[in-house]
Design a protein around this motif. Structure first.
Motif, PDB file in Angstrom:
ATOM      1  N   LEU A   1       0.844  -1.198   0.000  1.00  0.00           N
ATOM      2  CA  LEU A   1       0.000   0.000   0.000  1.00  0.00           C
ATOM      3  C   LEU A   1       0.876   1.244   0.000  1.00  0.00           C
ATOM      4  N   THR A   2       0.540   2.203  -0.848  1.00  0.00           N
ATOM      5  CA  THR A   2       1.278   3.465  -0.902  1.00  0.00           C
ATOM      6  C   THR A   2       0.306   4.622  -0.732  1.00  0.00           C
ATOM      7  N   VAL A   3       0.648   5.537   0.180  1.00  0.00           N
ATOM      8  CA  VAL A   3      -0.139   6.752   0.405  1.00  0.00           C
ATOM      9  C   VAL A   3       0.765   7.935   0.129  1.00  0.00           C
ATOM     10  N   GLU A   4       0.379   8.733  -0.859  1.00  0.00           N
ATOM     11  CA  GLU A   4       1.202   9.872  -1.260  1.00  0.00           C
ATOM     12  C   GLU A   4       1.013  11.047  -0.295  1.00  0.00           C
ATOM     13  N   PRO A   5       1.967  11.981  -0.251  1.00  0.00           N
ATOM     14  CA  PRO A   5       1.824  13.155   0.613  1.00  0.00           C
ATOM     15  C   PRO A   5       0.559  13.952   0.276  1.00  0.00           C
ATOM     16  N   GLY A   6      -0.192  14.350   1.291  1.00  0.00           N
ATOM     17  CA  GLY A   6      -1.395  15.146   1.083  1.00  0.00           C
ATOM     18  C   GLY A   6      -2.526  14.398   0.411  1.00  0.00           C
ATOM     19  N   GLU A   7      -2.539  13.068   0.518  1.00  0.00           N
ATOM     20  CA  GLU A   7      -3.558  12.251  -0.135  1.00  0.00           C
ATOM     21  C   GLU A   7      -4.488  11.646   0.923  1.00  0.00           C
ATOM     22  N   VAL A   8      -5.784  11.601   0.623  1.00  0.00           N
ATOM     23  CA  VAL A   8      -6.724  10.818   1.414  1.00  0.00           C
ATOM     24  C   VAL A   8      -6.886   9.478   0.711  1.00  0.00           C
ATOM     25  N   HIS A   9      -6.343   8.456   1.325  1.00  0.00           N
ATOM     26  CA  HIS A   9      -6.357   7.121   0.738  1.00  0.00           C
ATOM     27  C   HIS A   9      -7.303   6.262   1.579  1.00  0.00           C
ATOM     28  N   ALA A  10      -8.393   5.831   0.976  1.00  0.00           N
ATOM     29  CA  ALA A  10      -9.386   5.031   1.706  1.00  0.00           C
ATOM     30  C   ALA A  10      -9.001   3.567   1.676  1.00  0.00           C
ATOM     31  N   LEU A  11      -9.176   2.928   2.819  1.00  0.00           N
ATOM     32  CA  LEU A  11      -8.994   1.493   2.940  1.00  0.00           C
ATOM     33  C   LEU A  11     -10.379   0.900   3.172  1.00  0.00           C
ATOM     34  N   LEU A  12     -10.906   0.284   2.135  1.00  0.00           N
ATOM     35  CA  LEU A  12     -12.298  -0.164   2.133  1.00  0.00           C
ATOM     36  C   LEU A  12     -12.358  -1.676   2.295  1.00  0.00           C
ATOM     37  N   GLY A  13     -13.335  -2.122   3.059  1.00  0.00           N
ATOM     38  CA  GLY A  13     -13.510  -3.556   3.239  1.00  0.00           C
ATOM     39  C   GLY A  13     -14.523  -3.829   4.325  1.00  0.00           C
ATOM     40  N   GLU A  14     -15.073  -5.028   4.315  1.00  0.00           N
ATOM     41  CA  GLU A  14     -16.054  -5.392   5.329  1.00  0.00           C
ATOM     42  C   GLU A  14     -15.372  -5.596   6.677  1.00  0.00           C
TER      43      GLU A  14
ATOM     44  N   PHE B   1      -8.009   6.532   5.509  1.00  0.00           N
ATOM     45  CA  PHE B   1      -9.409   6.574   5.945  1.00  0.00           C
ATOM     46  C   PHE B   1      -9.986   5.171   5.862  1.00  0.00           C
ATOM     47  N   ILE B   2     -10.163   4.516   7.014  1.00  0.00           N
ATOM     48  CA  ILE B   2     -10.687   3.152   7.054  1.00  0.00           C
ATOM     49  C   ILE B   2     -12.205   3.203   7.174  1.00  0.00           C
ATOM     50  N   SER B   3     -12.893   2.485   6.293  1.00  0.00           N
ATOM     51  CA  SER B   3     -14.352   2.523   6.335  1.00  0.00           C
ATOM     52  C   SER B   3     -14.935   1.347   5.557  1.00  0.00           C
ATOM     53  N   HIS B   4     -16.236   1.086   5.803  1.00  0.00           N
ATOM     54  CA  HIS B   4     -16.970   0.154   4.950  1.00  0.00           C
ATOM     55  C   HIS B   4     -18.160   0.855   4.301  1.00  0.00           C
ATOM     56  N   LYS B   5     -18.206   2.207   4.436  1.00  0.00           N
ATOM     57  CA  LYS B   5     -19.333   2.976   3.924  1.00  0.00           C
ATOM     58  C   LYS B   5     -18.966   3.576   2.568  1.00  0.00           C
ATOM     59  N   LEU B   6     -19.596   3.073   1.535  1.00  0.00           N
ATOM     60  CA  LEU B   6     -19.220   3.439   0.174  1.00  0.00           C
ATOM     61  C   LEU B   6     -19.462   4.907  -0.107  1.00  0.00           C
ATOM     62  N   ARG B   7     -20.564   5.472   0.378  1.00  0.00           N
ATOM     63  CA  ARG B   7     -20.892   6.870   0.098  1.00  0.00           C
ATOM     64  C   ARG B   7     -19.774   7.797   0.582  1.00  0.00           C
ATOM     65  N   GLU B   8     -19.311   7.588   1.806  1.00  0.00           N
ATOM     66  CA  GLU B   8     -18.290   8.460   2.386  1.00  0.00           C
ATOM     67  C   GLU B   8     -16.935   8.256   1.712  1.00  0.00           C
ATOM     68  N   VAL B   9     -16.611   7.018   1.423  1.00  0.00           N
ATOM     69  CA  VAL B   9     -15.336   6.709   0.783  1.00  0.00           C
ATOM     70  C   VAL B   9     -15.237   7.397  -0.575  1.00  0.00           C
ATOM     71  N   ARG B  10     -16.301   7.329  -1.359  1.00  0.00           N
ATOM     72  CA  ARG B  10     -16.283   7.942  -2.691  1.00  0.00           C
ATOM     73  C   ARG B  10     -16.257   9.462  -2.605  1.00  0.00           C
ATOM     74  N   PHE B  11     -16.850  10.019  -1.544  1.00  0.00           N
ATOM     75  CA  PHE B  11     -16.951  11.470  -1.419  1.00  0.00           C
ATOM     76  C   PHE B  11     -15.604  12.129  -1.109  1.00  0.00           C
ATOM     77  N   ILE B  12     -14.819  11.529  -0.211  1.00  0.00           N
ATOM     78  CA  ILE B  12     -13.656  12.237   0.321  1.00  0.00           C
ATOM     79  C   ILE B  12     -12.326  11.732  -0.211  1.00  0.00           C
ATOM     80  N   SER B  13     -12.289  10.522  -0.787  1.00  0.00           N
ATOM     81  CA  SER B  13     -11.010   9.888  -1.085  1.00  0.00           C
ATOM     82  C   SER B  13     -10.407  10.363  -2.402  1.00  0.00           C
TER      83      SER B  13
END
Length: 501
Positions: free
Chosen positions: A23-36, A194-206
Motif C-alpha cells: 500500500l502506498t499513500v502519497e503526501p497530502g492524499e486521502v487514501h481510503a482502505l475499504l472492506g467489510e 481513511f478506514i471505512s466500509h461505507k461506500l458513500r463516504e469513501v467515494r466522497f472524500i477519497s
C-alpha cells in the motif's frame, strides 16, 4: 510525508489477518482502505501504528525503512491514529488528555498545562475545530471528542493520520464536519488513511481507494468507481445494493407502546415516556446514534429490563412484565444486536442452534427425549432455505462467518408462528452479499403481514428498509417521519432536535 507498506503479513496462530499487503499513500492524499468488518483493515493499521509486529514486510516513510517496536516509535516518526473507540479519559479536560503519557513540567511537581492549552487553541483555530481546552471530555459531544483525538495526533506533529471507522458513531452533520476537517488536513499536506466500509463516504472524500478482502489487497480504484464496482471488489461477486420492496400495505396497529419508561440500576432514565405504534405489514426503523435508548427499548420488549413502567401490547394483549420465554411464546421473533453473545451458542452445532428456543416443541421432543432425527431434518432444511454456507449441520456455530451466523439466527427466529419480528443492527459486520440476503428476509416478513421493528445506526439501511422512521435521542422520540425524509432532517433529529421545531 509518503507512506509505503511492502508485503505486510500478520498472523494470529493459523489465521492470516494480513497477507503480503502492499500500500502506498502519497503526501497530502486521502487514501481510503475499504472492506467489510473482519477483512483486515484495522489489523493493518495497528501494524503501521506499532501495536502489532508483522511476521513479514516493511514500513517506509519518505523511502526510509522504519522499525517500530510500539506506538511511541510510530508517533515519533510522524504517524497519528484515531481509533474507532476513543482513547480519552472522560473526567480529564481536553488539555489534560493532550499531555497524558508525556506530561511536560513547568516546575518540579507542577504540570505545564498552559502549554497544552495553547497547543489545543492553536490547532483548533488552524482547522476550525472550536474546542475549549478546559472542557471536560465527558461534557463534549461524540463529534467533539473525535476532534480532540485528532488534535492529540496533530499535537505530536503527525504527518500521516489514520482514521479508523471515524463515522461509526457520528450524526450526518458530524460526518459532514469530519469530511470538511479531512479536506483541510489534506490541503495542509497531511496524508490520511481513511478506514471505512461505507461506500458513500469513501467515494466522497477519497483520492484513491484500496480494497481489502479476507486479508488480501484485491484492488485499487478511483473515487469515480460506482458503488456496485466497489461492492463487487469487497465481496468478490456482483451484488445489489438497493432494497427491492413494494410500497407497504399497512393494516391495523398490531404493536403499541405507551409511555414506556426504563430505569437503570442507578435510577437514570434510559427511556423516558416513549410511545409509538407499528402496523401490520409495515417496517418501523428506529434510527439514532448508538446509546440513545435503542438497546433498552428492545430489551424492555423482550422482558430483559426489570425497572420498567408503561405498556407494551401485541394484538391487544399486554406483554410488559412477562418473562423472555413468555414473550417469545407470544409470537415475537428477535434478532439481537450482538449475535455472538446473545444470538447463538458458539459451542453448539448449527442443528442445536436452530432449535435453541424450540427444543420443547412436540416436533422436536417427546417428554424428556429429543427427536434427534427431526432436529437434523429441520437443520438441513434451514441450511438450504437460508443459504447457510457450512460443511455440515454439525459445524459449531462459532466457526461460521458473521454472515452465516446471522443466517442461523434468522432461520431460528423466522421459522416460527410469528406475530411480530424485531431485529437490532441486523447487518452489523456483514459483507454486502449477506446484507442483501438479510434485507430480503426482512422485507418478505413485512409482506407476510407482520409488524416489523428494526433498530439500525446505518443511515443508508434506515432509509432503504423503512416504511416509517422513528429517531431516538436521549431515550425519547424526536418524531416519526416517512422513509423519504431528507438526511439533513434525520441528522438534526439524531442530534436532538425534534421534527417540526
Amino acid at each position: 510525508m509518503k507512506l509505503e507498506l511492502r508485503g505486510i503479513t500478520k498472523r494470529f496462530g493459523d489465521f492470516t489477518a494480513n497477507d503480503a499487503i502492499d500500500l502506498t499513500v502519497e503526501p497530502g492524499e486521502v487514501h481510503a482502505l475499504l472492506g467489510e468488518n473482519g477483512a483486515g483493515k484495522s489489523t493493518l493499521m495497528n501494524v503501521l501504528y506499532g501495536l502489532y509486529l508483522p511476521e513479514e514486510g516493511e514500513i517506509l516513510l519518505d523511502d526510509e525503512v522504519q522499525n517500530f517496536t510500539g506506538p511511541g516509535d510510530a508517533m515519533a516518526a510522524g504517524i497519528g491514529m484515531v481509533h474507532q473507540h476513543f482513547m480519552l479519559i472522560p473526567v480529564f479536560t481536553v488539555a489534560e488528555n493532550l499531555i497524558l503519557g508525556h506530561e511536560p513540567m513547568a516546575a518540579p511537581g507542577i504540570l505545564d498545562l498552559e502549554s497544552a492549552r495553547r497547543r489545543v487553541r492553536e490547532i483548533s483555530e488552524r482547522f476550525g475545530f472550536d474546542i475549549d481546552p478546559d472542557a471536560k471530555v465527558e461534557d463534549l459531544s461524540v463529534g467533539q471528542q473525535q476532534r480532540v483525538e485528532i488534535i492529540k495526533a496533530l499535537s505530536h506533529d503527525a504527518k500521516v493520520l489514520v482514521l479508523d471507522e471515524p463515522t461509526a458513531v457520528l450524526t450526518p452533520q458530524e460526518t459532514d464536519e469530519l469530511m470538511r476537517i479531512m479536506d483541510e488536513l489534506r490541503r495542509d499536506g497531511t496524508s490520511i488513511v481513511f478506514i471505512s466500509h461505507k461506500l458513500r463516504e469513501v467515494r466522497f472524500i477519497s483520492d484513491r481507494i484500496s480494497v481489502i478482502r479476507r486479508g488480501k489487497l484485491v484492488g485499487t480504484a478511483e473515487p469515480t468507481a460506482s458503488n456496485e464496482e466497489l461492492a463487487s471488489l469487497m465481496v468478490g461477486h456482483a451484488v445489489s445494493l438497493n432494497v427491492d420492496k413494494a410500497p407497504a400495505k399497512p393494516g391495523d396497529a398490531a404493536f403499541q407502546v405507551r409511555d414506556l419508561t426504563v430505569f437503570g440500576a442507578d435510577g437514570h432514565r434510559h427511556i423516558d415516556g416513549l410511545s409509538f405504534d407499528i402496523h401490520q405489514g409495515e417496517i418501523l426503523v428506529v434510527a439514532g446514534v448508538q446509546g440513545n435508548g435503542q438497546t433498552e427499548l428492545t430489551e424492555a420488549i423482550l422482558g430483559l429490563q426489570s425497572q420498567v413502567r408503561g405498556s407494551i401490547t401485541l394484538d391487544g394483549k399486554e406483554i410488559l412484565g412477562r418473562s423472555v420465554s413468555q414473550v417469545l411464546d407470544a409470537g415475537i421473533g428477535f434478532v439481537p444486536e450482538d449475535r455472538t453473545k446473545d444470538g447463538l451458542v458458539g459451542e453448539f452445532t448449527i442443528a442445536e442452534n436452530v432449535v435453541l428456543d424450540r427444543f420443547r416443541d412436540d416436533a422436536f421432543s417427546r417428554g424428556l427425549a429429543l427427536k434427534l432425527g427431526a432436529i437434523r431434518d429441520h437443520a438441513e432444511a434451514s441450511v438450504e432455505e437460508y443459504d447457510i454456507r457450512t460443511p455440515s449441520i454439525d459445524t459449531f456455530a462459532g466457526r461460521l462467518s458473521g454472515g452465516n451466523q446471522q443466517k442461523v439466527v434468522l432461520a431460528r427466529e423466522l421459522d416460527r408462528d410469528l406475530r411480530m419480528f424485531i431485529a437490532s443492527q441486523p447487518t452489523r459486520g456483514l459483507d454486502v452479499g449477506s446484507i442483501e440476503f438479510v434485507h430480503k428476509q426482512i422485507v418478505a416478513t413485512r409482506d407476510s403481514g407482520l409488524p416489523v421493528l428494526i433498530v439500525s445506526t446505518e443511515l443508508d439501511e434506515v432509509t432503504q428498509l423503512a416504511d416509517r422512521i422513528m429517531v431516538m435521542y436521549g431515550g425519547r422520540s424526536m418524531g416519526i417521519v416517512p422513509a423519504d425524509t431528507s438526511r439533513e432532517i434525520l441528522g438534526q433529529m439524531m442530534a436532538g432536535i425534534p421534527h417540526g421545531e
